[in-house]
Design a protein around this motif. Structure first.
Motif, PDB file in Angstrom:
ATOM      1  N   SER A  11      -2.331  -4.061  13.015  1.00 44.40           N
ATOM      2  CA  SER A  11      -1.076  -3.304  12.993  1.00 44.40           C
ATOM      3  C   SER A  11      -1.289  -1.900  13.533  1.00 44.40           C
ATOM      4  O   SER A  11      -0.399  -1.311  14.146  1.00 44.40           O
ATOM      5  CB  SER A  11      -0.487  -3.282  11.586  1.00 44.40           C
ATOM      6  N   THR A  15       0.903  -0.280  16.480  1.00 45.18           N
ATOM      7  CA  THR A  15       1.578   1.008  16.318  1.00 45.18           C
ATOM      8  C   THR A  15       1.190   1.948  17.448  1.00 45.18           C
ATOM      9  O   THR A  15       2.037   2.619  18.035  1.00 45.18           O
ATOM     10  CB  THR A  15       1.191   1.655  14.977  1.00 45.18           C
TER      11      THR A  15
ATOM     12  N   ASP B 103      14.624  -4.021   9.640  1.00 48.27           N
ATOM     13  CA  ASP B 103      13.238  -4.168  10.107  1.00 48.27           C
ATOM     14  C   ASP B 103      12.989  -3.358  11.355  1.00 48.27           C
ATOM     15  O   ASP B 103      11.996  -2.631  11.459  1.00 48.27           O
ATOM     16  CB  ASP B 103      12.923  -5.643  10.400  1.00 48.27           C
ATOM     17  N   ARG B 107      10.545  -0.084  11.749  1.00 45.65           N
ATOM     18  CA  ARG B 107       9.410  -0.094  12.684  1.00 45.65           C
ATOM     19  C   ARG B 107       9.428   1.177  13.532  1.00 45.65           C
ATOM     20  O   ARG B 107       8.423   1.852  13.704  1.00 45.65           O
ATOM     21  CB  ARG B 107       9.485  -1.298  13.618  1.00 45.65           C
TER      22      ARG B 107
END
Lengths: 312, 276
Positions: A11, A15, B103, B107
């Motif tokens: 993740s 990101t 969601d 994000r």
């Protein structure tokens, strides 16, 4: 645990990819042509066009983005417009300065706030608790650069413990460098330390009210045993998360603090690169900072999971 | 239960009242303008003529600190207004509708959290020109993500409660449920966010002006004055002290009010629980 760490790393990579896209997009839509600003307003359109071609500014957005990201992954941060040299060479050494500053500040935050937080929670309502509540409230409100000036005034001008503005390079004298960094690190750390103490104190008091504490207390544990064995373990969690979060803040305030103490770090490079629209340098610095923040937040998450298996 | 007096709130309000008097004083007593130079007052220590002393150009620091305080407040209030409107709308939609919208918004916010908002504001302002409008816009936008995140949680919790279901059954439109039914119920959180945001905006604005990127001279700003005074720390410490003290005063006052506000809310909530 291993699975959790892998998930975190995945993740983290996603990101960073998203961050890189946002940063690149931002710098593509910002008005102002770097080619024009490099050549000056007197430049002929032909020369501007030639330079744009040379810098690769005419390629489509997506193509430029992928080229940039691919370079980043391989450690090539791009070419500075203003200095015509690799960005990594330009800012590589500065990175160590800012990393040292942030790490020192974090060490101060943790080293000071945990003992005081635990002490004030244990002696709620006591004299020192009241004193610290007032001190905390005041220090929380100090902008780091103002604290920096106060420290300079007292330790530099009145007590003459260090000479203000006489920055010592780490490549010349590493311990002198560390010594010079102490004051800026304190200036950065104090407001956050105050917040940390308050947070930790509140959390300990909250945990101490919960059922498990009462049970343990009624089973004959004394306050001290209860505090260190059970309560602290639970109460320290939000503080760990908080320390991860303030890292981002520290980097941002670090840019300002550099100016106060005359430290030639990332902040100075950033400001001078912005003033000449040297986008590759600005983007590289923003990305490096984002990288540091994302990595630190992943590390705090992993520490959190290691201490508290419930979050895994 | 005897309700404890909320000392923090009162002290905070008291501090802000003192600052208010300080500003009002400027309306009544204003022998100088903020840009008027007096060669004799250059870097002079506080006197009866110049209460806070004179700055490097012989301008009256008292008048300039007043103007700086006004600038700070003006910028941070407007920026917070932008952040509040933007953050509340995004947070409300995200928390109420949930699912894919929630969601994706979360994000994006997570990604934005990876870049310190003051850094973004700094880059934005310096590349698009340092004007007051740009500073307000940049700070306002920078506040939105954290605002939205906090508001979203509240909307998410509230939308599960009975009164929202009841309103839905009565055929209230989504917009009405969001802003007429739910919004008043999350006021304490909203207020808290507003205080935090004003606080952060004042700090960020001061940081920007300190770096010379925010409000441009000759308009006075607290951060800018501190940066000017930095070079004269040895011979004229009051140059830094007065704007610094006023800024810390303002921030302590706001911090106390926001703490006090949070506390009254906790008291009210627990009081509600007790009566159940």
């Amino acid at each position: 645990m291993g699975k959790y760490v892998l998930k975190k790393i995945a993740s983290l990579a996603l990101t960073l990819l998203a961050v890189s896209f946002v940063v690149f997009l931002l710098f593509s839509v910002i008005p102002g042509d770097p080619a024009v600003s490099k050549l000056g307003t007197q430049a002929t359109p032909e020369r501007v066009e030639a330079l744009r071609k040379e810098l690769g500014l005419n390629a489509p957005f997506i193509a430029r983005y992928f080229k940039w990201v691919a370079g980043f992954v391989r450690g090539n941060l791009g070419q500075s417009y203003a200095y015509s040299m690799p960005v990594s060479k330009l800012i590589g050494g500065k990175l160590l300065i800012n990393a040292t500053l942030s790490v020192l500040a974090i060490i101060i935050v943790i080293g000071v706030s945990v003992p005081i937080g635990v002490y004030t929670a244990k002696h709620t309502g006591g004299f020192l608790d009241k004193v610290f509540t007032v001190i905390n409230q005041i220090f929380m409100a100090f902008p780091p650069f103002l604290l920096g000036l106060i420290l300079t005034f007292f330790f530099g001008i009145v007590l003459k413990l260090f000479s203000p503005g006489a920055y010592v390079g780490y490549e010349r004298n590493f311990f002198g460098f560390l010594g010079y960094m102490i004051c800026p690190a304190i200036a950065l750390a104090l407001p956050k330390t105050a917040m940390c103490i308050k947070l930790l104190r509140t959390n300990i008091l909250e945990e101490a009210k919960k059922d498990y504490s009462k049970t343990s207390y009624s089973k004959g544990n004394n306050t001290t045993g209860l505090l260190y064995k059970y309560v602290l373990k639970n109460a320290i969690m939000p503080t760990i998360t908080f320390v991860g979060m303030i890292f981002a803040d520290m980097i941002a305030s670090g840019i300002v603090i550099e100016q106060t103490f005359g430290i030639p770090g990332l902040g100075r490079s950033l400001l001078s690169a912005i003033s000449v629209r040297d986008y590759p340098v600005v983007m590289a610095i923003v990305m490096l900072i984002a990288f540091g923040i994302v990595v630190v937040s992943a590390i705090t998450d992993i520490i959190h999971a290691a201490v508290d298996p419930r979050v895994r | 239960m005897k309700r404890k007096k909320n000392i923090q709130l009162y002290i905070g309000l008291g501090i802000l009242a003192v600052l208010g008097v300080f500003l009002v004083l400027g309306l009544i007593y204003h022998p100088y303008t903020s840009t008027q130079m007096d060669a004799g007052a250059k870097l002079t220590a506080p006197t009866l003529k110049h209460w806070f002393g004179g700055d490097k150009m012989g301008r009256d620091i008292f008048t300039r600190v007043q103007e700086g305080l006004k600038t700070s407040l003006f910028i941070s209030f407007l920026a917070t207004a932008i952040g509040t409107v933007g953050g509340t709308i995004i947070g409300a939609l995200s928390g109420y509708y949930g699912k894919l919208l929630d969601d994706s918004i979360m994000r994006i916010i997570d990604v934005l959290f990876a870049i310190p908002s003051i850094l973004l504001a700094l880059v934005f302002v310096s590349l698009s020109g340092s004007s007051m409008m740009n500073v307000i816009l940049a700070l306002g936008i920078a506040v939105i993500p954290s605002f939205a995140k906090m508001i979203r949680t509240e909307f998410k919790e509230q939308s599960k409660l009975e009164y929202v279901q009841a309103a839905k059954l009565m055929g209230a439109s989504d917009l009405r449920i969001l802003f007429v039914h739910i919004l008043p119920n999350i006021m304490p959180t909203l207020l808290n966010c507003v205080f935090i945001s004003i606080n952060n905006c004042i700090l960020a604005e001061a940081g920007l002006s300190y770096l010379g990127i925010g409000v441009q001279p000759p308009t006075a700003s607290l951060g800018g004055m501190i940066a000017e005074g930095q070079g004269y720390l040895r011979m004229a410490p009051f140059y830094v002290i007065f704007p610094g003290v006023i800024m810390v005063f303002l921030l302590v006052g706001l911090g106390l009010i926001s703490d006090g506000n949070a506390q009254t809310f906790v008291v009210r909530r627990s009081a509600k629980k007790d009566t159940k």
